[in-house]
Design a protein around this motif. Structure first.
Motif, PDB file in Angstrom:
ATOM      1  N   LYS A 149     -40.649-125.491 -40.939  1.00  0.00           N
ATOM      2  CA  LYS A 149     -42.068-125.514 -40.589  1.00  0.00           C
ATOM      3  C   LYS A 149     -42.549-124.069 -40.390  1.00  0.00           C
ATOM      4  O   LYS A 149     -41.762-123.217 -39.941  1.00  0.00           O
ATOM      5  CB  LYS A 149     -42.305-126.278 -39.259  1.00  0.00           C
ATOM      6  N   VAL A 150     -43.818-123.833 -40.696  1.00  0.00           N
ATOM      7  CA  VAL A 150     -44.445-122.534 -40.413  1.00  0.00           C
ATOM      8  C   VAL A 150     -45.770-122.828 -39.720  1.00  0.00           C
ATOM      9  O   VAL A 150     -46.543-123.675 -40.179  1.00  0.00           O
ATOM     10  CB  VAL A 150     -44.700-121.725 -41.703  1.00  0.00           C
ATOM     11  N   LEU A 164     -45.612-118.869 -47.963  1.00  0.00           N
ATOM     12  CA  LEU A 164     -45.424-120.024 -48.861  1.00  0.00           C
ATOM     13  C   LEU A 164     -44.012-120.017 -49.429  1.00  0.00           C
ATOM     14  O   LEU A 164     -43.348-121.060 -49.517  1.00  0.00           O
ATOM     15  CB  LEU A 164     -46.438-119.970 -50.013  1.00  0.00           C
ATOM     16  N   GLU A 165     -43.550-118.809 -49.769  1.00  0.00           N
ATOM     17  CA  GLU A 165     -42.212-118.690 -50.365  1.00  0.00           C
ATOM     18  C   GLU A 165     -41.107-118.991 -49.367  1.00  0.00           C
ATOM     19  O   GLU A 165     -40.019-119.433 -49.735  1.00  0.00           O
ATOM     20  CB  GLU A 165     -42.018-117.271 -50.925  1.00  0.00           C
ATOM     21  N   GLN A 166     -41.383-118.732 -48.072  1.00  0.00           N
ATOM     22  CA  GLN A 166     -40.348-118.914 -47.052  1.00  0.00           C
ATOM     23  C   GLN A 166     -40.289-120.333 -46.489  1.00  0.00           C
ATOM     24  O   GLN A 166     -39.476-120.635 -45.611  1.00  0.00           O
ATOM     25  CB  GLN A 166     -40.547-117.887 -45.923  1.00  0.00           C
ATOM     26  N   LEU A 167     -41.178-121.196 -46.995  1.00  0.00           N
ATOM     27  CA  LEU A 167     -41.192-122.597 -46.561  1.00  0.00           C
ATOM     28  C   LEU A 167     -40.129-123.377 -47.341  1.00  0.00           C
ATOM     29  O   LEU A 167     -40.025-123.252 -48.557  1.00  0.00           O
ATOM     30  CB  LEU A 167     -42.591-123.161 -46.847  1.00  0.00           C
ATOM     31  N   ALA A 168     -39.340-124.175 -46.632  1.00  0.00           N
ATOM     32  CA  ALA A 168     -38.323-125.006 -47.291  1.00  0.00           C
ATOM     33  C   ALA A 168     -39.016-126.067 -48.151  1.00  0.00           C
ATOM     34  O   ALA A 168     -40.160-126.457 -47.864  1.00  0.00           O
ATOM     35  CB  ALA A 168     -37.461-125.684 -46.233  1.00  0.00           C
ATOM     36  N   ILE A 169     -38.345-126.551 -49.166  1.00  0.00           N
ATOM     37  CA  ILE A 169     -38.884-127.667 -49.941  1.00  0.00           C
ATOM     38  C   ILE A 169     -38.902-128.888 -49.024  1.00  0.00           C
ATOM     39  O   ILE A 169     -37.923-129.157 -48.327  1.00  0.00           O
ATOM     40  CB  ILE A 169     -38.073-127.891 -51.227  1.00  0.00           C
ATOM     41  N   GLY A 170     -40.038-129.559 -48.954  1.00  0.00           N
ATOM     42  CA  GLY A 170     -40.220-130.636 -47.980  1.00  0.00           C
ATOM     43  C   GLY A 170     -40.800-130.129 -46.667  1.00  0.00           C
ATOM     44  O   GLY A 170     -41.134-130.906 -45.783  1.00  0.00           O
ATOM     45  N   GLY A 171     -40.916-128.808 -46.536  1.00  0.00           N
ATOM     46  CA  GLY A 171     -41.408-128.204 -45.296  1.00  0.00           C
ATOM     47  C   GLY A 171     -42.925-128.247 -45.180  1.00  0.00           C
ATOM     48  O   GLY A 171     -43.636-128.493 -46.157  1.00  0.00           O
ATOM     49  N   ILE A 187     -50.124-127.562 -45.357  1.00  0.00           N
ATOM     50  CA  ILE A 187     -49.571-127.374 -46.699  1.00  0.00           C
ATOM     51  C   ILE A 187     -48.136-127.891 -46.713  1.00  0.00           C
ATOM     52  O   ILE A 187     -47.316-127.484 -45.882  1.00  0.00           O
ATOM     53  CB  ILE A 187     -49.601-125.874 -47.073  1.00  0.00           C
ATOM     54  N   THR A 188     -47.856-128.798 -47.623  1.00  0.00           N
ATOM     55  CA  THR A 188     -46.500-129.336 -47.729  1.00  0.00           C
ATOM     56  C   THR A 188     -45.889-128.835 -49.025  1.00  0.00           C
ATOM     57  O   THR A 188     -46.527-128.913 -50.085  1.00  0.00           O
ATOM     58  CB  THR A 188     -46.541-130.882 -47.747  1.00  0.00           C
ATOM     59  N   ARG A 189     -44.674-128.316 -48.941  1.00  0.00           N
ATOM     60  CA  ARG A 189     -44.030-127.837 -50.168  1.00  0.00           C
ATOM     61  C   ARG A 189     -43.303-129.009 -50.822  1.00  0.00           C
ATOM     62  O   ARG A 189     -42.367-129.566 -50.248  1.00  0.00           O
ATOM     63  CB  ARG A 189     -43.049-126.705 -49.862  1.00  0.00           C
ATOM     64  N   ASP A 193     -42.210-125.059 -57.035  1.00  0.00           N
ATOM     65  CA  ASP A 193     -43.508-124.441 -57.339  1.00  0.00           C
ATOM     66  C   ASP A 193     -44.713-125.355 -57.099  1.00  0.00           C
ATOM     67  O   ASP A 193     -45.818-125.076 -57.536  1.00  0.00           O
ATOM     68  CB  ASP A 193     -43.506-123.924 -58.786  1.00  0.00           C
ATOM     69  N   LYS A 194     -44.501-126.476 -56.371  1.00  0.00           N
ATOM     70  CA  LYS A 194     -45.635-127.379 -56.112  1.00  0.00           C
ATOM     71  C   LYS A 194     -45.885-127.528 -54.617  1.00  0.00           C
ATOM     72  O   LYS A 194     -44.952-127.783 -53.854  1.00  0.00           O
ATOM     73  CB  LYS A 194     -45.322-128.761 -56.686  1.00  0.00           C
ATOM     74  N   TYR A 195     -47.170-127.394 -54.245  1.00  0.00           N
ATOM     75  CA  TYR A 195     -47.560-127.520 -52.848  1.00  0.00           C
ATOM     76  C   TYR A 195     -48.705-128.509 -52.752  1.00  0.00           C
ATOM     77  O   TYR A 195     -49.568-128.555 -53.626  1.00  0.00           O
ATOM     78  CB  TYR A 195     -48.038-126.170 -52.304  1.00  0.00           C
ATOM     79  N   ASN A 196     -48.727-129.303 -51.679  1.00  0.00           N
ATOM     80  CA  ASN A 196     -49.874-130.166 -51.413  1.00  0.00           C
ATOM     81  C   ASN A 196     -50.673-129.542 -50.277  1.00  0.00           C
ATOM     82  O   ASN A 196     -50.104-129.216 -49.238  1.00  0.00           O
ATOM     83  CB  ASN A 196     -49.397-131.564 -51.030  1.00  0.00           C
TER      84      ASN A 196
END
Ligand code: SAH
Length: 216
Positions: A149-150, A164-171, A187-189, A193-196
């Protein structure tokens, strides 16, 4: 530092107020009820600690309004052992709340005086797993990434790419974006390369500033 029945009573009232204003995450409300917010303000302003208001903490910065803290923390959906990056340590209250929820907290502040004060207070309170860094939060903490989480607690003109880059996938990242008024984004990763990006309510934060400047 003392936490009296009077303080506890005021916290209970604050939690009722937050509930009335729409906060419904019980784990967040319980943590707010348990954590003495007056420890994070100067003694002279104790009375203000349990009003649902932001408050000056020096260096033109503020401890966020309890409603805002509750709102952002609810959006983060904190799980025990989550590794969380916070930008804008300020008083240390938000970091302390995340630690009470069982998270491993990495928090960054750019103002040296605030960093020193929060670091000393957080180690004295022994709330658990919190590490403080004097850095430019725009850049995050690449050496400790990825983060589950951030949370950004200052108004960002745009979403910093390194975060954005430091967020885990699913984070999940919760960040207020805008110049004068900020729109809360969650923002959910979803993948490499895809974010919601969900756009939520408007708030007013002190600005996220660039670089380290011990003189301002
Ligand atoms: N979370 C805090 C409130 C934060 S106020 C609390 O619980 O008390 C916003 C904080 O962000 C201020 O202390 C400000 O100095 C800090 N800040 C602003 N720009 C920053 C940056 N680029 N990196 C790190 N901290 C920053």
């Amino acid at each position: 530092m003392k936490d009296t029945y009077r303080h506890k009573g005021m916290r209970k009232k604050l939690v009722e107020e937050l509930r009335r204003k729409g906060i419904s995450d019980e784990s967040v409300l319980n943590a707010i009820e348990a954590l003495p917010r007056h420890f994070f303000l100067d003694k002279a302003f104790e009375e203000w600690a349990y009003k649902d208001k932001p408050f000056p903490i020096g260096k033109e910065q503020t401890i966020s309004q309890p409603y805002t803290v509750a709102y952002q923390t609810s959006l983060l959906d904190v799980k025990k052992r989550d590794k969380i990056l916070e930008i804008g340590t300020g008083s240390g209250y938000q970091a302390a709340l995340l630690a009470m929820l069982g998270a491993r907290v990495y928090t960054i502040e750019r103002q040296e005086a605030l960093y020193e004060k929060a670091k000393a207070l957080l180690s004295e309170l022994k709330l658990g797993n919190i590490r403080c860094y004097l850095r430019d939060g725009y850049k995050g903490l690449p050496e400790f990434a990825p983060f589950d989480k951030v949370i950004v607690t200052a108004g960002a003109p745009e979403v910093p790419q390194p975060l954005l880059e430091q967020l885990a996938i699913g984070g999940i990242m919760v960040i207020p974006v805008g110049e004068n008024v900020q729109r809360m984004h969650r923002i959910t990763r979803l993948s490499e390369d895809k974010y919601n990006d969900e756009l939520l309510a408007n708030f007013r934060f002190v600005p996220l500033l660039k670089g380290l400047n011990p003189n301002d």
